[in-house]
Design a protein around this motif. Structure first.
Motif, PDB file in Angstrom:
ATOM      1  N   GLU A   1       0.876  -1.190  -0.283  1.00 10.51           N
ATOM      2  CA  GLU A   1       0.081   0.138   0.053  1.00 10.51           C
ATOM      3  C   GLU A   1       0.947   1.381  -0.300  1.00 10.51           C
ATOM      4  N   GLY A   2       0.298   2.267  -0.479  1.00 12.45           N
ATOM      5  CA  GLY A   2       1.118   3.586  -0.516  1.00 12.45           C
ATOM      6  C   GLY A   2       1.721   3.809  -1.921  1.00 12.45           C
ATOM      7  N   ASP A   3       2.424   5.161  -1.925  1.00  7.75           N
ATOM      8  CA  ASP A   3       3.456   5.417  -3.118  1.00  7.75           C
ATOM      9  C   ASP A   3       4.669   4.870  -2.959  1.00  7.75           C
ATOM     10  N   TYR A   4       5.061   4.487  -4.227  1.00  3.25           N
ATOM     11  CA  TYR A   4       6.290   3.639  -4.316  1.00  3.25           C
ATOM     12  C   TYR A   4       7.656   4.829  -4.978  1.00  3.25           C
ATOM     13  N   THR A   5       8.929   4.647  -4.553  1.00 10.88           N
ATOM     14  CA  THR A   5       9.752   5.338  -5.579  1.00 10.88           C
ATOM     15  C   THR A   5      10.358   4.469  -6.364  1.00 10.88           C
ATOM     16  N   MET A   6      11.003   5.009  -7.205  1.00  7.14           N
ATOM     17  CA  MET A   6      11.940   4.219  -8.419  1.00  7.14           C
ATOM     18  C   MET A   6      13.140   3.459  -7.502  1.00  7.14           C
ATOM     19  N   ASP A   7      13.706   4.185  -6.825  1.00  8.67           N
ATOM     20  CA  ASP A   7      14.738   3.676  -5.977  1.00  8.67           C
ATOM     21  C   ASP A   7      14.381   2.158  -5.037  1.00  8.67           C
ATOM     22  N   GLU A   8      13.138   2.473  -4.899  1.00 13.80           N
ATOM     23  CA  GLU A   8      12.505   1.332  -3.814  1.00 13.80           C
ATOM     24  C   GLU A   8      12.422  -0.012  -4.768  1.00 13.80           C
ATOM     25  N   LEU A   9      11.890   0.296  -6.183  1.00 13.58           N
ATOM     26  CA  LEU A   9      11.523  -0.521  -7.263  1.00 13.58           C
ATOM     27  C   LEU A   9      12.619  -1.237  -7.436  1.00 13.58           C
TER      28      LEU A   9
ATOM     29  N   VAL B   1      23.991  -9.787 -13.484  1.00 17.66           N
ATOM     30  CA  VAL B   1      23.075  -9.934 -14.784  1.00 17.66           C
ATOM     31  C   VAL B   1      23.120  -9.101 -15.851  1.00 17.66           C
ATOM     32  N   HIS B   2      22.764  -9.545 -17.165  1.00 16.11           N
ATOM     33  CA  HIS B   2      22.245  -8.716 -18.308  1.00 16.11           C
ATOM     34  C   HIS B   2      20.871  -8.070 -17.892  1.00 16.11           C
ATOM     35  N   TYR B   3      20.704  -6.977 -17.941  1.00 21.03           N
ATOM     36  CA  TYR B   3      19.266  -6.264 -17.265  1.00 21.03           C
ATOM     37  C   TYR B   3      18.490  -5.735 -18.449  1.00 21.03           C
ATOM     38  N   ILE B   4      17.367  -5.902 -18.657  1.00 21.25           N
ATOM     39  CA  ILE B   4      16.736  -5.434 -19.747  1.00 21.25           C
ATOM     40  C   ILE B   4      15.186  -5.155 -19.148  1.00 21.25           C
ATOM     41  N   GLY B   5      14.950  -3.934 -19.335  1.00 26.21           N
ATOM     42  CA  GLY B   5      13.589  -3.402 -18.693  1.00 26.21           C
ATOM     43  C   GLY B   5      12.930  -2.541 -19.775  1.00 26.21           C
ATOM     44  N   LEU B   6      11.656  -2.330 -19.781  1.00 26.92           N
ATOM     45  CA  LEU B   6      10.872  -1.728 -20.718  1.00 26.92           C
ATOM     46  C   LEU B   6       9.724  -0.935 -19.991  1.00 26.92           C
ATOM     47  N   SER B   7       9.569   0.297 -20.424  1.00 27.21           N
ATOM     48  CA  SER B   7       8.774   1.274 -19.647  1.00 27.21           C
ATOM     49  C   SER B   7       9.417   1.596 -17.950  1.00 27.21           C
ATOM     50  N   ILE B   8       8.294   1.595 -17.265  1.00 27.79           N
ATOM     51  CA  ILE B   8       8.760   1.625 -15.847  1.00 27.79           C
ATOM     52  C   ILE B   8      10.064   0.428 -15.623  1.00 27.79           C
ATOM     53  N   GLY B   9      10.044  -0.690 -16.490  1.00 24.29           N
ATOM     54  CA  GLY B   9      11.069  -1.596 -16.021  1.00 24.29           C
ATOM     55  C   GLY B   9      12.294  -0.851 -16.490  1.00 24.29           C
TER      56      GLY B   9
ATOM     57  N   MET C   1      12.987   2.382 -16.530  1.00 23.32           N
ATOM     58  CA  MET C   1      13.189   3.381 -15.359  1.00 23.32           C
ATOM     59  C   MET C   1      13.981   2.711 -14.164  1.00 23.32           C
ATOM     60  N   ILE C   2      13.276   1.700 -13.690  1.00 24.51           N
ATOM     61  CA  ILE C   2      13.924   0.823 -12.490  1.00 24.51           C
ATOM     62  C   ILE C   2      15.297   0.519 -12.976  1.00 24.51           C
TER      63      ILE C   2
ATOM     64  N   CYS D   1      14.328  -0.048 -22.781  1.00 21.29           N
ATOM     65  CA  CYS D   1      13.460  -0.105 -23.915  1.00 21.29           C
ATOM     66  C   CYS D   1      12.123   1.098 -23.600  1.00 21.29           C
ATOM     67  N   ASP D   2      11.890   1.842 -24.470  1.00 20.73           N
ATOM     68  CA  ASP D   2      10.508   2.392 -24.662  1.00 20.73           C
ATOM     69  C   ASP D   2      10.363   3.257 -22.891  1.00 20.73           C
ATOM     70  N   THR D   3      11.191   3.960 -22.526  1.00 19.72           N
ATOM     71  CA  THR D   3      11.306   4.419 -21.305  1.00 19.72           C
ATOM     72  C   THR D   3      11.571   5.975 -21.164  1.00 19.72           C
ATOM     73  N   HIS D   4      11.597   6.461 -19.904  1.00 21.04           N
ATOM     74  CA  HIS D   4      11.899   7.979 -19.935  1.00 21.04           C
ATOM     75  C   HIS D   4      13.065   7.968 -18.742  1.00 21.04           C
ATOM     76  N   PRO D   5      13.958   9.041 -19.066  1.00 26.20           N
ATOM     77  CA  PRO D   5      14.870   9.351 -17.940  1.00 26.20           C
ATOM     78  C   PRO D   5      14.364  10.101 -16.838  1.00 26.20           C
ATOM     79  N   SER D   6      13.391  10.589 -16.967  1.00 31.30           N
ATOM     80  CA  SER D   6      12.611  11.472 -15.836  1.00 31.30           C
ATOM     81  C   SER D   6      11.336  11.401 -16.025  1.00 31.30           C
ATOM     82  N   SER D   7      10.772  12.054 -14.876  1.00 30.85           N
ATOM     83  CA  SER D   7       8.834  12.346 -14.781  1.00 30.85           C
ATOM     84  C   SER D   7       8.854  13.284 -15.940  1.00 30.85           C
ATOM     85  N   PRO D   8       7.973  13.273 -17.433  1.00 33.71           N
ATOM     86  CA  PRO D   8       7.805  14.045 -18.292  1.00 33.71           C
ATOM     87  C   PRO D   8       7.292  15.340 -17.475  1.00 33.71           C
TER      88      PRO D   8
END
Length: 264
Positions: free
Chosen positions: A65-73, A89-97, A99-100, A118-125
């Motif tokens: 429950e509650g808000d998460y942060t990207m660092d927590e994820l 590992v070789h890390y592969i993440g898409l969208s919020i993945g 960002m994580i 993949c298909d992600t953002h470097p910061s909150s738009p």
């Protein structure tokens, strides 16, 4: 399968030889590890070990429950790797993945062989706060299923839906099955993160991939990420929206396998 992380259950799928190089996948908001099905066959055939993690409140993982942060994820990923005894590992993440993945690379660089974003953002738009507030309000009122049709329009072209109706329905159902708490917590993380100025400190070999028709995390934002990380390479996938790994698996997999091979 489930692992215990700080007293809560995290779902994971792990396949491949125990001593093989490991590829760790993280998924988009309102999806789960099943969105990487199209990548499993070539990776296992090439002798990799493949780990797919479900974020908190997604797929088979317990919500918080509650808000998460990207660092927590990102710390959740590190915690899962620790429990599973996977050091690097070789890390592969898409969208919020993705960002994580940026947060993971900044916090735990020693745990990475390579990074694919993949298909992600470097910061909150800058212009997205109101849009996310509307989505969260819709979820609080009617559940994540209220967003399913709109998500699918952003994620896939009409041509994909017509050509792959069964896969389209699978992913639509996964969105509807996402917990409200998991969606809301992760949405809050997307609304409040900024890795842009720290990206030049990442020294991990990095590939950035984006669908050329992605309206959710457009190519210019992904090119920006690649321009900030030293030595990073950008590639787009033609005729694809937000999930090019599903919509156009052949070109996606060629890029993925080539990049992994270079850094194996």
């Amino acid at each position: 399968m489930l692992l215990n992380l700080d007293g809560r259950k995290i779902y994971f799928d792990l396949a491949g030889p125990q001593n093989a190089p490991a590829v760790c996948f993280t998924h988009s908001l309102a999806a789960d590890g099943g969105m990487w099905t199209e990548q499993l066959v070539p990776l296992l055939a090439a002798g990799y070990r493949v780990l797919r993690l479900d974020m908190r409140g997604h797929g088979g993982s317990q919500p918080v429950e509650g808000d998460y942060t990207m660092d927590e994820l990102a710390a959740d990923v590190k915690g899962a790797l620790d429990v599973l005894g996977i050091w690097k590992v070789h890390y592969i993440g898409l969208s919020i993945g993705g960002m994580i993945g940026q947060g993971f690379a900044l916090a735990y660089p020693e745990r990475l062989h390579s990074l694919t974003l993949c298909d992600t953002h470097p910061s909150s738009p800058d212009d997205s706060a109101g849009q996310w507030d509307q989505r969260k309000a819709a979820v609080r009122a009617n559940g994540v299923k209220a967003l399913a049709d709109g998500n699918m329009e952003r994620w896939f072209t009409t041509e994909f839906k017509d050509a792959n109706p069964t896969r389209w329905k699978e992913i639509h159902s996964t969105i509807c099955g996402t917990s409200d708490a998991g969606f809301l917590g992760c949405a809050a993380a997307i609304q409040n993160f900024d890795y842009l100025d720290r990206l030049p400190t990442i020294k991990i070999p990095t590939l950035v991939i984006c669908g050329d028709d992605d309206p959710a995390t457009p190519p210019d934002r992904n090119r920006l990420i690649a321009s900030k990380i030293p030595g990073a390479r950008y590639e787009d996938i033609a005729k694809a929206r937000h999930l090019p790994n599903v919509e156009r698996p052949e070109p996606f997999n060629r890029l993925m396998m080539s990049f992994l091979g270079l850094n194996r």
